[in-house]
Scaffold this motif. Structure first.
Motif, PDB file in Angstrom:
ATOM      1  N   CYS A 166     -46.883  52.096  65.784  1.00 46.86           N
ATOM      2  CA  CYS A 166     -47.592  51.879  64.381  1.00 46.86           C
ATOM      3  C   CYS A 166     -48.845  52.414  64.590  1.00 46.86           C
ATOM      4  O   CYS A 166     -49.253  53.126  63.712  1.00 46.86           O
ATOM      5  N   VAL A 167     -49.507  51.670  65.441  1.00 47.70           N
ATOM      6  CA  VAL A 167     -51.037  52.295  65.474  1.00 47.70           C
ATOM      7  C   VAL A 167     -51.394  53.682  65.907  1.00 47.70           C
ATOM      8  O   VAL A 167     -52.144  54.198  65.137  1.00 47.70           O
ATOM      9  N   THR A 168     -50.756  53.944  66.814  1.00 41.49           N
ATOM     10  CA  THR A 168     -50.806  55.352  67.386  1.00 41.49           C
ATOM     11  C   THR A 168     -50.401  56.272  66.560  1.00 41.49           C
ATOM     12  O   THR A 168     -51.257  57.504  66.023  1.00 41.49           O
ATOM     13  N   MET A 169     -49.270  56.271  65.858  1.00 45.91           N
ATOM     14  CA  MET A 169     -48.849  57.233  64.783  1.00 45.91           C
ATOM     15  C   MET A 169     -49.791  57.299  63.440  1.00 45.91           C
ATOM     16  O   MET A 169     -49.747  58.082  62.657  1.00 45.91           O
ATOM     17  N   GLY A 170     -50.284  55.669  63.115  1.00 42.44           N
ATOM     18  CA  GLY A 170     -51.049  55.880  61.827  1.00 42.44           C
ATOM     19  C   GLY A 170     -52.497  56.460  62.280  1.00 42.44           C
ATOM     20  O   GLY A 170     -52.683  57.317  61.183  1.00 42.44           O
ATOM     21  N   LEU A 171     -52.939  56.385  63.168  1.00 42.45           N
ATOM     22  CA  LEU A 171     -54.285  57.055  63.717  1.00 42.45           C
ATOM     23  C   LEU A 171     -53.892  58.719  63.948  1.00 42.45           C
ATOM     24  O   LEU A 171     -54.623  59.351  63.431  1.00 42.45           O
ATOM     25  N   GLY A 172     -52.850  58.853  64.441  1.00 42.53           N
ATOM     26  CA  GLY A 172     -52.338  60.357  64.476  1.00 42.53           C
ATOM     27  C   GLY A 172     -52.290  60.994  63.167  1.00 42.53           C
ATOM     28  O   GLY A 172     -52.697  62.134  62.752  1.00 42.53           O
ATOM     29  N   SER A 173     -51.629  60.423  62.125  1.00 36.43           N
ATOM     30  CA  SER A 173     -51.478  60.934  60.770  1.00 36.43           C
ATOM     31  C   SER A 173     -52.967  61.058  60.209  1.00 36.43           C
ATOM     32  O   SER A 173     -53.159  62.028  59.456  1.00 36.43           O
ATOM     33  N   LEU A 174     -53.741  59.903  60.403  1.00 35.28           N
ATOM     34  CA  LEU A 174     -55.193  60.082  59.681  1.00 35.28           C
ATOM     35  C   LEU A 174     -55.937  61.034  60.282  1.00 35.28           C
ATOM     36  O   LEU A 174     -56.482  61.936  59.580  1.00 35.28           O
ATOM     37  N   VAL A 175     -55.946  61.274  61.625  1.00 36.42           N
ATOM     38  CA  VAL A 175     -56.682  62.506  62.355  1.00 36.42           C
ATOM     39  C   VAL A 175     -56.155  63.804  61.889  1.00 36.42           C
ATOM     40  O   VAL A 175     -57.096  64.717  61.467  1.00 36.42           O
ATOM     41  N   LEU A 176     -54.933  64.305  61.775  1.00 29.87           N
ATOM     42  CA  LEU A 176     -54.478  65.431  61.326  1.00 29.87           C
ATOM     43  C   LEU A 176     -54.682  65.571  60.149  1.00 29.87           C
ATOM     44  O   LEU A 176     -55.096  66.659  59.556  1.00 29.87           O
ATOM     45  N   ALA A 177     -54.201  64.796  59.306  1.00 30.32           N
ATOM     46  CA  ALA A 177     -54.478  65.029  57.798  1.00 30.32           C
ATOM     47  C   ALA A 177     -55.825  65.302  57.309  1.00 30.32           C
ATOM     48  O   ALA A 177     -56.158  66.155  56.470  1.00 30.32           O
ATOM     49  N   TRP A 178     -56.714  64.678  57.890  1.00 27.58           N
ATOM     50  CA  TRP A 178     -58.064  64.365  57.596  1.00 27.58           C
ATOM     51  C   TRP A 178     -58.768  65.936  57.758  1.00 27.58           C
ATOM     52  O   TRP A 178     -59.334  66.625  57.278  1.00 27.58           O
ATOM     53  N   ARG A 179     -58.514  66.271  59.286  1.00 30.33           N
ATOM     54  CA  ARG A 179     -58.907  67.257  59.930  1.00 30.33           C
ATOM     55  C   ARG A 179     -58.498  68.724  59.301  1.00 30.33           C
ATOM     56  O   ARG A 179     -59.234  69.719  59.188  1.00 30.33           O
ATOM     57  N   TYR A 180     -57.367  68.795  59.120  1.00 31.87           N
ATOM     58  CA  TYR A 180     -56.757  70.028  58.676  1.00 31.87           C
ATOM     59  C   TYR A 180     -56.314  70.269  57.165  1.00 31.87           C
ATOM     60  O   TYR A 180     -55.757  71.296  56.661  1.00 31.87           O
ATOM     61  N   ARG A 181     -56.519  69.247  56.396  1.00 32.13           N
ATOM     62  CA  ARG A 181     -56.488  68.781  54.908  1.00 32.13           C
ATOM     63  C   ARG A 181     -54.944  69.349  54.721  1.00 32.13           C
ATOM     64  O   ARG A 181     -54.754  70.306  53.560  1.00 32.13           O
ATOM     65  N   MET A 182     -53.999  68.960  55.493  1.00 30.55           N
ATOM     66  CA  MET A 182     -52.772  69.014  55.176  1.00 30.55           C
ATOM     67  C   MET A 182     -51.837  67.478  55.145  1.00 30.55           C
ATOM     68  O   MET A 182     -52.451  66.844  55.889  1.00 30.55           O
ATOM     69  N   PRO A 183     -50.801  67.721  54.415  1.00 35.83           N
ATOM     70  CA  PRO A 183     -50.107  66.340  54.623  1.00 35.83           C
ATOM     71  C   PRO A 183     -49.143  65.971  55.895  1.00 35.83           C
ATOM     72  O   PRO A 183     -48.021  66.024  55.907  1.00 35.83           O
ATOM     73  N   ILE A 184     -50.031  66.163  57.009  1.00 39.99           N
ATOM     74  CA  ILE A 184     -49.297  66.152  58.288  1.00 39.99           C
ATOM     75  C   ILE A 184     -49.252  64.406  58.458  1.00 39.99           C
ATOM     76  O   ILE A 184     -50.102  63.951  58.495  1.00 39.99           O
ATOM     77  N   THR A 185     -47.859  64.172  58.928  1.00 39.25           N
ATOM     78  CA  THR A 185     -47.477  62.785  59.035  1.00 39.25           C
ATOM     79  C   THR A 185     -46.954  62.794  60.536  1.00 39.25           C
ATOM     80  O   THR A 185     -46.200  63.548  60.840  1.00 39.25           O
ATOM     81  N   VAL A 186     -47.390  61.736  61.381  1.00 45.18           N
ATOM     82  CA  VAL A 186     -46.816  61.346  62.652  1.00 45.18           C
ATOM     83  C   VAL A 186     -45.880  60.231  62.589  1.00 45.18           C
ATOM     84  O   VAL A 186     -46.058  59.285  61.713  1.00 45.18           O
TER      85      VAL A 186
END
Length: 396
Positions: A54-74
């Motif tokens: 839960c923690v790693t996929m939450g952080l992964g979603s935050l990093v990718l969505a914020w960095r690339y301005r896409m609705p990328i979800t992990v």
């Protein structure tokens, strides 16, 4: 893609992100716990693993969505967790399973850094990979049926809830089936006069020192890596592309691979790009403007962290459930994945026979030389395919 314009309401993409995380969690957390317990985790270690993903996929979603301005979800690897449930204990027990999780994370990182590895995985026929997955899922999908016989009073309400909402609101069918299961657990505890130890509700981590064994590498690491790539990462990229987003492959593999490595010592099996649930955050329902949907990715990541805080309570609920109820929920949650895997396995008539052999070997549940059936299913399918294709080239 540009950031959200000042003054524009964000309630819609934020809600879409919350729904993405909530549906994904309640639809599959039972499968994650089942898989971790099957490969040797204690209840506390399995709860720690659920918290870790839960923690790693939450952080992964935050990093990718914020960095690339896409609705990328992990997401966590649901097919991978199902694979663990079918694999069972391996040589070296739980520490060896944790070692295999570390190797999977390393392989995903290597996939991002070394394109050749990705191309090698792509050479495995999708029909065989999906047939292996379907064979692994079959025994788990039978649980609702056998559960009705074992515990009809507990399982029938769960199945009926799923059936009704599969017709009325398919997205919520499995989550609401779980809600019904939770009610069944509550009624059962009340009838028995049992109480819940408050300590079970507090999230905690259990650190495990990993070990490496050949059996775990062959039985867990290789099949888990293949299933995660073929059933999650590759389809996840394709689904995002269908909504007009080009997922940055290398950064996505690095983030999910590093996240898997980081979560492994605490029991997390694997995280990856979301596939089916990706559409909830990336589709028009999240926001009519594609440039604003990245907020849904941020919201999904934050919601995953919140759900992680409640993971111990969900794990306790599973631990206290009456016989057959939780396996029935897990089976219902896998129906869609099983149907999709079967369809892709037999879709190409030219690949059907190798796929059928792969499916039957995987569904048999028979292990050999201490190696899980998933590995032997892949070997059998590839062997049959090689023989049949050689014959076509020679005699065609």
């Amino acid at each position: 893609m540009s950031a959200v314009s000042p003054g524009e309401p964000l309630s819609r993409p934020i809600t879409a992100g919350v729904v993405t995380a909530l549906v994904g969690f309640t639809s599959a957390f039972v499968i994650v716990l089942t898989g971790l317990r099957a490969v040797g985790a204690t209840p506390a270690q399995a709860a720690s693993g659920l918290l870790a993903v839960c923690v790693t996929m939450g952080l992964g979603s935050l990093v990718l969505a914020w960095r690339y301005r896409m609705p990328i979800t992990v997401a966590w690897s649901t097919p991978g967790a199902a694979l663990l449930a079918a694999t069972g204990a391996v040589e070296g027990g739980w520490p060896a399973a944790v070692g295999a999780f570390l190797v999977v994370g390393g392989l995903v990182v290597l996939t991002g850094l070394w394109p050749m590895l990705g191309r090698l995985i792509a050479r495995i026929p999708p029909s065989i990979a999906q047939a292996m997955l379907a064979g692994v899922l079959l025994p788990l999908c039978l649980a609702p049926i056998t559960g009705i016989v074992v515990n009809p009073w507990g399982v029938v309400p769960v199945v009926l809830t799923w059936l009704v909402f599969a017709r009325l609101a398919p997205r919520w069918a499995v989550p609401l089936a779980f809600v019904t299961a939770a009610i069944v657990v509550g009624v059962s505890l009340a009838a028995e006069g049992a109480s819940v130890d408050p300590a079970l509700l507090i999230p905690r981590i259990e650190l495990t020192m990993p070990t490496l064994t050949v059996g775990a590498l062959v039985s867990i690491a290789i099949p888990l890596y293949i299933v995660t790539m073929a059933s999650q990462n590759v389809p996840g990229v394709a689904i995002m592309r269908s909504f007009g987003y080009r997922v940055p492959w290398r950064p996505a593999m690095l983030v999910t691979g590093i996240g898997t490595v980081a979560g492994a010592p605490f029991g997390g099996h694997a995280i990856n790009l979301a596939a089916i649930s990706a559409a909830l955050a990336a589709g028009p329902e999240a926001d009519p403007d594609p440039k604003r949907r990245w907020v849904a990715g941020i919201s999904a990541g934050g919601s995953s962290l919140v759900l992680g805080a409640a993971s111990a309570a969900f794990a306790a609920l599973v631990l206290l459930a009456p016989e057959a109820v939780i396996p029935a929920v897990a089976g219902l949650a896998l129906f869609a994945a099983f149907g999709s895997a079967v369809q892709q396995a037999i879709d190409d008539p030219g690949e059907r026979m190798p796929a059928v052999v792969t499916f039957l070997v995987a569904a048999s549940g028979v292990s050999l030389l201490g190696v899980s059936v998933a590995f032997w299913a892949l070997v059998a399918g590839l062997l049959v395919r090689t023989v049949l294709h050689l014959g076509r080239r020679r005699f065609g």
